[in-house]
Design a protein around this motif. Structure first.
Motif: not given
Length: 270
Positions: A92-107
């Motif tokens: 849905a979001f692509g690899v780059d965007k998804f990795v960016e979301v996962l890199a956020d500790p709050s997630t």
């Protein structure tokens, strides 16, 4: 054979069950936007854990064995669920965007903390349980099945019926469309706002019935009618096989509640 259980409504357990769900209902009513977003993934996780606890009670040998059984079941199902989420997120979001979301500790914290609390609560309840294992297994078996059906109804059937009702209302009121459109929008907004609270309120009532004399006498859960089984069962099991499985589960739960011998194995049923 153990002594038959007393057939009565356990009012203390019933009211405690409802009381534990009351904060969730209040939260869903006051934070309906967050509740709608969390309804899908977190409820699926709760269903996974509930079914894992149910299986652990059915195989209960001792506290440590029960916790181990629960952990194994939960790890398998949660691993599969996380895999599906990862595949969906990347698509849905692509690899780059998804990795960016996962890199956020709050997630991670926003997900791991409530899930960790649920897992710890379930494991501790298994470890410190000292009651009648068969009765507890029967109750959790019915709760897991009813919770699954309730989730299916609120995510599949009811939204579809609401859309059909709104469509019919729009079709029947075309002559005064300008006046009715605002009314329909207000009604739709009211449904959206009330939907999470209605879901959790109904779920609390459905699950609490395992403490009633009706369940102890019959072993029947709330949503075991053929129409509910047809809607919520997988397509491959929408047949007499589904009803046969449910009939066996009813007899098994009833025997557990009454202190009777277990019925023959499912393979021996017709």
């Amino acid at each position: 054979m153990r002594q038959p259980a007393q057939i009565h409504t356990d009012w203390t357990a019933l009211w405690l069950s409802l009381s534990f769900q009351a904060p969730v209902v209040v939260w869903a009513a006051t934070h309906w936007t967050s509740a709608i977003l969390a309804l899908g993934p977190f409820e699926l996780i709760r269903l996974i854990l509930l079914r894992s606890v149910s299986g652990a009670y059915r195989e209960y040998g001792d506290p440590w064995r029960a916790v181990k059984s629960f952990a194994q079941r939960a790890a398998i199902f949660l691993g599969f669920f996380v895999g599906l989420l990862l595949a969906y997120g990347i698509g849905a979001f692509g690899v780059d965007k998804f990795v960016e979301v996962l890199a956020d500790p709050s997630t991670w914290l926003s997900v791991l903390i409530p899930v960790g609390v649920l897992i710890a609560e379930s494991a501790l309840s298994l470890f410190f349980f000292r009651g009648d294992v068969r009765v507890q297994a029967a109750r959790f078996d019915a709760m897991a099945a009813d919770a699954t059906c309730w989730f299916g109804l609120f995510t599949l059937l009811i939204p579809g019926l609401l859309l059909v009702a709104i469509g019919i209302a729009i079709f029947l009121t075309q002559a005064s469309r300008a006046h009715v459109s605002d009314w329909l929008l207000n009604m739709f907004a009211l449904v959206v706002v009330c939907y999470p609270a209605a879901y959790f309120s109904g779920k609390a009532i459905v699950l609490a019935q395992v403490y009633t004399d009706r369940f102890a006498l019959t072993g029947r859960r709330v949503l075991d009618a053929p129409w509910a089984l047809f809607i919520t069962a997988p397509k491959k099991q929408r047949s007499s096989k589904t009803q046969r499985i449910e009939n066996y589960a009813i007899q098994w739960r009833r025997a557990a509640m009454l202190g009777a011998e277990e019925p023959d194995k499912l393979e021996d049923w017709g």
